[in-house]
Design a protein around this motif. Structure first.
Motif, short mmCIF file in Angstrom:
data_model
loop_
_atom_site.label_atom_id
_atom_site.label_comp_id
_atom_site.label_asym_id
_atom_site.label_seq_id
_atom_site.Cartn_x
_atom_site.Cartn_y
_atom_site.Cartn_z
N THR A 102 0.91 -1.11 -0.03
CA THR A 102 0.06 0.05 0.10
C THR A 102 1.09 1.33 0.09
OG1 THR A 102 -1.72 -1.31 1.21
CG2 THR A 102 -1.69 1.32 1.18
N PHE A 103 2.06 1.11 0.88
CA PHE A 103 2.66 2.42 0.90
C PHE A 103 3.32 2.77 -0.54
CE2 PHE A 103 3.75 2.05 5.77
CZ PHE A 103 2.48 2.76 5.98
N GLN A 324 -5.19 3.50 -8.88
CA GLN A 324 -5.99 3.72 -7.63
C GLN A 324 -6.84 2.64 -7.09
OE1 GLN A 324 -7.87 7.18 -9.47
NE2 GLN A 324 -6.82 8.61 -8.69
N GLN A 325 -7.38 1.74 -8.16
CA GLN A 325 -8.05 0.68 -7.56
C GLN A 325 -7.16 -0.41 -6.92
OE1 GLN A 325 -9.40 -1.04 -11.25
NE2 GLN A 325 -11.50 0.34 -11.36
N LEU A 326 -6.03 -0.49 -7.64
CA LEU A 326 -5.17 -1.47 -6.55
C LEU A 326 -4.57 -0.99 -5.35
CD1 LEU A 326 -3.08 -3.87 -7.23
CD2 LEU A 326 -1.43 -2.56 -7.97
N ARG A 327 -4.50 0.41 -5.18
CA ARG A 327 -4.37 1.09 -3.82
C ARG A 327 -5.36 0.95 -2.91
NH1 ARG A 327 -3.61 7.64 -3.23
NH2 ARG A 327 -5.82 7.34 -3.89
N SER A 330 -5.53 -2.68 -1.85
CA SER A 330 -4.27 -2.95 -0.93
C SER A 330 -4.64 -2.58 0.35
CB SER A 330 -3.26 -2.23 -1.44
OG SER A 330 -2.74 -2.90 -2.43
N ASN A 331 -5.37 -1.32 0.47
CA ASN A 331 -5.71 -0.66 1.86
C ASN A 331 -7.09 -1.71 2.37
OD1 ASN A 331 -4.36 1.57 1.57
ND2 ASN A 331 -5.94 2.76 0.63
#
Length: 452
Positions: A102-103, A324-327, A330-331
């Motif tokens: 995520t980072f 953004q979807q991947l982030r 991940s969150n």
């Protein structure tokens, strides 16, 4: 029974969360509750989960010798505890890995967003030149400027945010016969640099005061470097075997993927026609009023087509949609992984505290402080988190390093990302363990050892 109950609660949770999930990721997933195959699969999953989770304790309990159990002699051994510790460690490995991911994804998106794109995307709109507008580019531009809607306007052969015209048909003095350079092509009208607010490094933009600009071109800095031209302005080149003169050099701007290296770009003059009209709206006017006035104008000029207006900054944001979807994922899964890991740690520490309840009581009677007992009980589990971090760090580095190689422009993996993920996980785990440890340490020691 636990697995069946959890499955039914999961169906309720998915039904409630699906609209939010679709909005957050821009998806249109549909609940499969109406499909019999879904319920069959869910029932099999619940059955399998129940059997797997219940088989270990049932086999473990059935291994006890009845005579010793009736006498109260039960030795749990280290094997069972080690197995639980391994499971908790694996959970924390996944949690730390997802936090690091995520980072890294957030850093990558921020880096690309803050990287100069070469033009000012704010207050920039695009209108598709379809229907009657394709023959009225000059009329449309004049009305945009005279009405005060736009401070500058220019017709383009394609959108500023997408490039799909390219080729090798460019020759220049000193070119190697075996050299092949792929150029991106843009056809524009006048006021190209003024509309986009990009910087001219050398020379000038196209101008109506120069009739010879019909055989002139503008080149990007990358194009000049690829061609090896020392003094490009005034140099004659050939485009599709037609002689053209370089009149200006502009700074590179992002037209395709913001993650990919920009190819050499050649801009030629096309004063009328094109596929879009790009305009810079007047920043002194209210945007909503400007859009409404623009819709009225387009309806009058092109009654056969509904007004179609695109904001360049919004189109540019679409380029980050996948990341953004991947982030977001991940969150979400990072939070779930931490939560599940803490549940496992909570159960493990509760079991250990119960096993050591008499030891805790004796330590308190002998003068041990609550803080000392909490530290004693927490130390073992912090070692599990430390072990999980040692396993997760190299795995996360390898996977994230491989992921970043997909982009020409990317961040470097920083040590603080790994340190922050480890610290965050350790703090959450310590808080989880401390709750039970403090409860055990604060209990009355007389109650715990009165049977001795």
């Amino acid at each position: 029974l636990f697995a069946i109950g959890a499955s039914l609660l999961a169906v309720v949770a998915v039904t409630l969360c699906l609209p939010w999930f679709n909005r957050a990721l821009g998806l249109s997933l549909v609940s499969p509750l109406h499909r019999p195959l879904f319920w069959i699969g869910l029932a099999l999953l619940a059955l399998l989960t129940g059997l797997l989770s219940g088989s270990y304790p049932s086999l473990y309990l059935s291994s006890f010798q009845p005579l010793k159990v009736l006498k109260g002699i039960i030795s749990t051994g280290k094997g069972a505890l080690r197995f639980r510790e391994i499971l908790v460690t694996i959970q924390f490995v996944l949690a730390i890995g997802l936090i690091i991911s995520t980072f890294v994804i957030y850093s990558q998106i921020s880096y690309i967003r803050n990287r100069p794109i070469g033009f000012d995307k704010n207050n920039l709109l695009e209108i598709p030149l379809e229907g009657a507008l394709a023959q009225k580019t000059a009329v449309l531009k004049n009305e945009l400027l005279e009405s005060g809607i736009a401070t500058a306007a220019c017709n383009f052969s394609q959108s500023l945010t997408n490039i799909y015209y390219s080729g090798w048909d460019v020759d220049w003095p000193g070119k190697n016969v075996n050299q092949k350079v792929l150029f991106d092509f843009y056809g524009t009208g006048y006021d190209f640099s003024r509309t986009t607010a990009l910087s001219m490094v050398q020379g000038r933009d196209f101008s109506v005061t120069f009739p010879s600009d019909s055989s002139a071109v503008l080149l990007s800095e990358t194009a000049i470097q690829s061609m090896g031209l020392k003094n490009p302005v005034g140099t004659q080149i050939r485009l599709q075997n037609q002689p053209m003169t370089i009149v200006g050099v502009f700074k590179d701007f992002v037209s395709g993927s913001p993650y990919s290296q920009q190819r050499p770009m050649l801009v030629y003059l096309n004063p009328i026609g094109g596929s879009v009209m790009t305009l810079r709206v007047n920043p002194a006017r209210n945007l909503a009023t400007t859009v409404q006035q623009l819709n009225t104008m387009l309806s009058q000029l092109n009654p056969g087509y509904p007004p179609d207006i695109h904001f360049i900054d919004q189109q540019f944001e679409e380029k980050f949609r996948n990341e953004q979807q991947l982030r977001t994922l991940s969150n979400l899964f990072g939070t779930l992984a931490i939560f599940i890991s803490c549940l496992g740690l909570f159960g493990l520490s509760a079991f250990a505290a119960e096993q050591r309840i008499k030891e805790i009581g004796i330590r308190k009677i002998l003068g041990a402080s609550i803080f000392g007992i909490v530290r004693l009980l927490s130390a073992d589990y912090m070692r599990l988190v430390g072990l999980a971090a040692l396993i997760a760090f190299p795995l996360a580095w390898i996977s994230m390093h491989q992921w970043l190689q997909n982009y020409e422009y990317h961040v470097q993996l920083q040590w603080w990302i790994f340190a922050a993920a480890g610290m965050l996980t350790a703090i959450i785990a310590l808080f989880t363990v401390s709750i039970l440890s403090f409860k055990a340490a604060a209990s009355n020691p007389v109650k715990s050892i009165r049977t001795e």
